[in-house]
Motif scaffolding. Structure first.
Motif: not given
Length: 401
Positions: A86-94, A256-262
């Motif tokens: 998730p940290s990488t994703s937020l950096v990527y989104v910004m 994040v939700a998908e990762a938790a479920l998997e």
């Protein structure tokens, strides 16, 4: 200056693109997630791989060395990256949001100077929120001043993702001599300029995204690095910054939700209580909790793709993307709530194991950021509620804009 459309001629093969980014995540990004969290390390190696494969330029036109893909591809990438880190994703989104804002509102010289280096790994980000206005991150008290043709920035920004790590910042402040809160301008700020100081980021979750404070003290900005025209900041904020940010943010929390479920599904299938030789998966209450999460995730997927496609249509038609503002806000609210419900459920079904340091408690901590990130869910729900009963949003003026 009007929004410049980047016409999309053919639809990509989205399943192929998802498989491509998922391969990168599984091989490179996911294995580093625990280390990034534990050490609060900025995910520079992950970003380098995304640059090497062109994903950091997902929305940049091919003429400026990008991949020239669309918002659907971007949403898929943010979602898949979040499954791994998730940290990488937020950096990527910004980062993607910052470069897309330049692609939409920059002139040809700015796009040449600021977008082409992205292919070689340059990292951009937004720098907007100020401590004095709290969660009202669009409202600035700082005001640029002029020195000849140059601008001087003096501002304290409270949360800037990639603070101290980015190569450039898309920075928002009041226009010199502004008479109203909506008289806002944007500047492209080289991260190496004198007078920029970043603070420490030590947080509960998403510990690698370095969303710490940053100070601009007497930072000199050349006139050529003013983005758009003076006073155009509100338009840039509403139709440049916010749409790509919100679809990316919602996609991150979906991932994040998908990762938790998997992870939880795999755990309960493998964990056996030897006293009665039953797997955790054999208990109805466990299965029902996982099913609840699955249904919530399923509610987000078509919404995500629909909003991304609508953004592409607006861009192709040269229409302002602020038309989708409230639907995107609603998507962000729901995605953040789903991520929090999903990660809480995975802690429940994994018991003491989930409570220990590891993927379940990490995702639980990471997901919490989704509630608070601007617009916070409290503020965002108020916007939706006001729109339902015909009241103004009151973004800049009490009583209405």
């Amino acid at each position: 200056m009007s929004i410049q459309s980047n016409t999309i001629h053919t639809l990509p093969d989205y399943e192929q693109l998802r498989a491509e980014i998922r391969g990168i995540v599984d091989e490179v990004i996911k294995p580093r997630a625990e280390l990034i969290d534990r050490e609060g390390r900025f995910p520079r190696e992950n970003l380098s791989v995304l640059a090497e494969t062109g994903w950091n330029g997902v929305l940049i036109p091919e003429s400026f060395d990008g991949r020239g893909l669309d918002h659907v591809a971007f949403a898929i990438a943010a979602e898949e990256i979040a499954k791994g880190c998730p940290s990488t994703s937020l950096v990527y989104v910004m980062h993607v949001g910052a470069v897309q804002t330049i692609a939409l509102y920059g002139n040809e010289d700015q796009k040449e100077r600021w977008l082409k280096p992205v292919r070689n790994g340059a990292i951009g980000t937004y720098s907007t929120s100020e401590r004095a206005s709290g969660g009202h991150w669009w409202f600035n008290f700082s005001e640029a001043s002029r020195d000849g043709e140059d601008y001087i920035l003096n501002a304290e920004k409270s949360f800037t993702t990639s603070s101290g790590q980015a190569d450039f910042y898309v920075t928002q402040t009041r226009t010199p001599g502004a008479q109203t809160p909506t008289d806002v301008s944007f500047f492209l700020v080289d991260g190496q300029l004198e007078g920029i100081t970043s603070g420490v980021w030590d947080a509960l979750g998403v510990r690698g995204n370095h969303s710490g404070p940053i100070t601009y003290k007497g930072v000199r900005i050349a006139a050529q690095d003013k983005l758009g025209t003076e006073g155009q900041g509100r338009e840039i904020l509403e139709s440049g910054v916010s749409p790509v940010y919100l679809i990316g943010l919602g996609s991150t929390w979906l991932g994040v939700a998908e990762a938790a479920l998997e992870a939880a599904s795999e755990y309960v299938k493998g964990m056996v209580h030897r006293d009665f030789n039953k797997r955790l998966a054999d208990y109805q209450i466990i299965r029902q909790q996982l099913a609840e999460v699955k249904v919530l995730i399923s509610s987000l997927k078509p919404w995500q793709l629909s909003l991304a496609k609508q953004l592409d249509e607006l861009q192709a038609q040269g229409r302002p993307q602020v038309e989708l503002f409230l639907p995107l806000v609603e998507f962000k609210i729901h995605a953040a709530e789903v991520a929090n419900k999903a990660t809480k459920a995975t802690l429940d079904v994994t018991g003491g194991y989930g409570y220990k340091k590891g993927v379940f408690e990490r995702l639980f901590r990471d997901a919490r950021a989704g509630i608070a990130m601007g617009p916070s869910n409290n503020i965002a729900r108020e916007w939706v509620g006001k729109s339902l009963v015909g009241l103004p949003l009151e973004l800049w003026y009490e009583g209405g804009d």
